[in-house]
Design an enzyme around this catalytic site. Structure first.
Site, PDB file in Angstrom:
ATOM      1  N   ASP A 708      34.431  50.866  39.178  1.00 24.99           N
ATOM      2  CA  ASP A 708      34.053  49.983  37.712  1.00 24.99           C
ATOM      3  C   ASP A 708      34.335  51.105  36.703  1.00 24.99           C
ATOM      4  OD1 ASP A 708      33.368  48.268  36.024  1.00 24.99           O
ATOM      5  OD2 ASP A 708      31.490  48.795  35.888  1.00 24.99           O
ATOM      6  N   GLU A 717      41.034  45.855  36.667  1.00 26.15           N
ATOM      7  CA  GLU A 717      41.558  44.956  35.440  1.00 26.15           C
ATOM      8  C   GLU A 717      40.985  43.564  35.675  1.00 26.15           C
ATOM      9  OE1 GLU A 717      46.034  44.966  33.322  1.00 26.15           O
ATOM     10  OE2 GLU A 717      45.954  45.110  35.661  1.00 26.15           O
TER      11      GLU A 717
END
Length: 736
Positions: A708, A717
């Site tokens: 993350d 993404e």
């Protein structure tokens, strides 16, 4: 699912890039035996430039094993002409040694800088280098004043009075005591859906342990009172995660409440709820993701809140060049098109037909599957049209505008994409994008996508807007005819400023478009072109659309004979059987199980799309096992996985909230927001196609190849076709 798209995020020196404070997990101590950790990737330039970037004023390329940049004359500040690499980890108080070789076509001075990417630009070293026409070696050492994962190494050469070429080689930054990847903390070994469970749905969890005998588990409520107990079921090694696990089924407890936890020995899970309306808010917010990513309209605070409000992007207000009159990339055509509107595809500001069409298609299918009339916080919410159709129309209007006009070569074909001439930097609002925008050449794949979405639009919107439905069908039919005339026009691989979305197999797009046109019109001429069926091994994605032919037919069974209907249901059920078996054969129940053992870019959308097929099979057959598996798939996305990670922003105690996105860049610049709640991260990706993943995830088990981190675009993404899958699945769960 988007394939690997190389991104060279050019960072302007004047950009207001700030940092998120320390995310490194520090080790307790360093010893003399600790190895020196190399922090730079590809410092020798043996084959390619990536992940090095250069300013838009300073084009660079690898030549003879060196990175050489064309430094312009006429700039004022050193940072106006840079070569650099981002996301080097820095640790406060630790020394860093920079080594490199440099030469120039004339004697010059430039700066070598190791610092934070954004304010306050905590600097480990900033040295002036004098280069000559002979390659020389340089070494500098400095101490970092900060801890930050967003360190930046840059060579700043602006301020030259005459243009010259600067070449660099053998670049190395060694330092720090935390090994690449740090110390990953996966939290509790008791893994649950961190949002919760439906009272009538499956209630399962996974416990990471090397124990081989059943263990006692307890379900406790918010007051820590035990409300249920039982024994775990030993499972053993889970191949894709590398974990030894046992399984927990607490389905005997069906009462609603909040703050439940599962307890095994001293190990306690994250809290979760049991509630009938569990998915109502996520259903709404996963759809509101799309309004937040609209192009060509202000995103207003009254709909999204102050944090996420922003000006309209790409409407021709400086510094935008705008999307209302976009020329073709030089050398491909001599006209411009109004291609305003639509959704930004993913973390960048590009708009792509093949990805955008499948996302819009999935919202239309969501509406057909649920007759969705959920109220969304969008500008159109006072009209009489279901809000999900209003949102989908914003994208469909854009897709229709991408068609080559009559009288032009390739009339009726559809431009593949529109995006910036070069990659923009992070922490950048769409309205601040200064890049020129271009239409890229038409492709057969894009043309057939518009034929398919236009046909579905014609059928769905006929009830709500007859004129729009007719327009959709007319453009779809023109696209179909054009694709038949030009059946092998392919988008090229590679490119700068946007994803390629290249695809050289279009038999699947022909079949999908034919199925949609057949269901819209009933004309047998289209039916003859339906040549593909749903196969579990392929599923569906923007690059593999053959299975969508069956999913299209499933929405219009009246177009088929009874025998063909039975065959169709059998094909969908056969695929669902595979996904059900895949889910049951894994320690972390997941209908996505790659045959080669490697997770792909956007693997979480594979989970959601396969769950969608399970849900459709449940509706067609009435088989409860399919429904249970579709619902259990959400457990994986919301925390019951090898990372103990909820991949959905705002949902769960350990949620993804630093996804790769130009505007949702709070972790880099606190003036920008974090992702909007309900945003789905791409998920584990064995390819590790970004520098952050390459630095930190080497050797990862497939199900753990995720970070993350804002810079990890290949694992973290967001994308419209991933959120459309999440929206579809949560709508189904909300009505289960």
């Amino acid at each position: 699912m988007p394939i690997a798209r190389r991104r060279s995020a050019v960072i302007a020196g004047s950009a207001a890039l700030t940092v998120l404070a320390a995310t490194l997990v520090a080790t307790t101590s360093a010893t003399a035996a600790d190895p020196p950790y190399e922090r730079v990737l590809n410092g020798t330039f043996d084959e390619e430039r990536e992940p090095w970037w250069s300013s838009s004023t300073t084009p660079s390329a690898v030549a003879d094993g060196k990175l050489c940049a064309q430094v312009p004359a006429g700039t004022v500040n050193p940072w106006e002409a840079m070569i650099g690499q981002d996301d080097l980890p820095l640790e406060q108080g630790q020394p860093y040694t920079l080594k490199f070789d440099a030469s120039a076509t004339k004697p010059i001075a430039f700066k070598a800088v190791l610092q934070q990417q954004g304010p306050p630009h905590g600097t480990a070293l900033n040295r002036t280098v004098t280069a000559t026409t002979t390659m020389q070696s340089f070494t500098f050492t400095g101490t970092s004043p900060v801890t930050d994962t967003h360190g930046q190494l840059s060579f700043q050469a602006g301020g030259a009075t005459e243009a010259y070429t600067l070449c660099l080689d053998n670049i190395s930054v060694v330092g720090g005591i935390v090994p690449p990847g740090g110390v990953r903390d996966f939290g509790s070994p008791v893994r649950v859906n961190q949002l919760g469970y439906l009272p009538s749905g499956p209630h399962r969890a996974t416990y990471v342990t090397t124990a081989t005998t059943p263990l006692e588990w307890r379900l406790v409520d918010a007051s820590n009172t035990t409300v249920a107990r039982g024994k775990t079921t030993p499972y053993g090694a889970d191949a894709l995660s590398g974990d030894d696990v046992q399984l927990i089924d607490f389905g005997s407890y069906r009462k609603s409440g909040s703050g439940f936890r599962l307890v095994v020995g001293e190990d306690v899970s994250e809290p979760f709820d049991i509630a009938k309306n569990l998915y109502s808010k996520l259903r709404q917010e996963s759809l509101e993701y799309f309004y937040n990513n609209r192009s060509g309209i202000p995103i207003e605070a009254k709909y999204v809140g102050d944090a996420w409000a922003r000006a309209a992007g790409h409407v021709g207000v400086a510094p935008n060049k705008g999307d209302t009159s976009v020329p073709c990339v030089p050398g491909s055509c001599d006209y411009s098109l109004d291609v305003r509107g639509g959704w930004y595809d993913a973390g960048d500001h590009g708009k792509y037909v093949v990805n955008g069409a499948i996302a819009a298609w999935q919202l239309l299918d969501l509406y057909e599957a649920t007759d969705d009339k959920i109220a969304l916080k969008i500008p159109e919410n006072t009209n009489r049209v279901p809000d999900v159709l209003d949102e989908a129309r914003w994208q469909i209007d854009f897709l229709l505008r991408m068609q080559v006009p009559a009288g032009q070569p390739l009339a009726g074909m559809v431009h593949h994409k529109i995006h910036d001439a070069a990659w923009t930097g992070m922490a950048l609002a769409p309205a601040s994008d200064p890049q020129p925008r271009y239409l890229y050449p038409p492709s057969t794949a894009a043309t057939l996508n518009v034929a398919a979405i236009g046909a579905r639009c014609a059928r769905v919107y006929a009830r709500w807007d007859h004129a729009f439905a007719n327009r959709c069908l007319s453009i779809a039919q023109k696209a179909w005819t054009a694709a038949l005339q030009h059946p092998a026009v392919y988008a090229p691989d590679g490119g700068v400023g946007g994803g390629a979305y290249d695809d050289v197999k279009v038999t699947d797009e022909f079949s999908w478009a034919a199925a949609e046109l057949f269901t819209a019109t009933g004309k047998t001429a289209y039916k003859r072109h339906i040549t593909t069926t749903l196969k579990a091994a392929d599923g569906f994605s923007w690059q593999e659309t053959g299975g969508l032919a069956d999913l299209a037919l499933a929405r219009a069974p009246w177009r088929l004979s009874i025998l063909d209907q039975l065959k169709l249901v059998g094909r969908i059920a056969k695929a669902a059987d595979t996904y059900l078996a895949d889910l049951r054969s894994q320690g972390y129940a997941n209908p996505y199980k790659p045959a080669n053992g490697r997770y792909v870019w956007g693997s979480n959308s594979g989970t959601a799309n396969n769950a969608m097929i399970l849900a459709l099979a449940a509706d067609l057959t009435g088989r409860s096992a399919y429904k249970s598996a579709a619902l259990e798939s959400l457990d994986y996305l919301l925390g019951r996985n090898a990372l103990n990670q909820s991949y959905v922003t705002g949902y769960g105690e350990r949620d993804s909230h630093q996804q790769h996105h130009r505007f949702w860049s709070h972790s880099l610049n606190p003036a920008f927001p974090s992702p909007y709640p309900g945003s789905l991260a791409g998920g584990p990706n064995s390819g590790l196609q970004d520098p952050v993943a390459q630095r930190n995830l080497q050797g990862c088990a497939p199900a753990k190849c995720y970070l993350d981190e804002l810079g990890s675009y290949s694992t973290n993404e967001v994308a419209i076709n991933w959120n459309s899958a999440l929206a579809w699945l949560t709508a189904y769960a909300d009505e289960a």
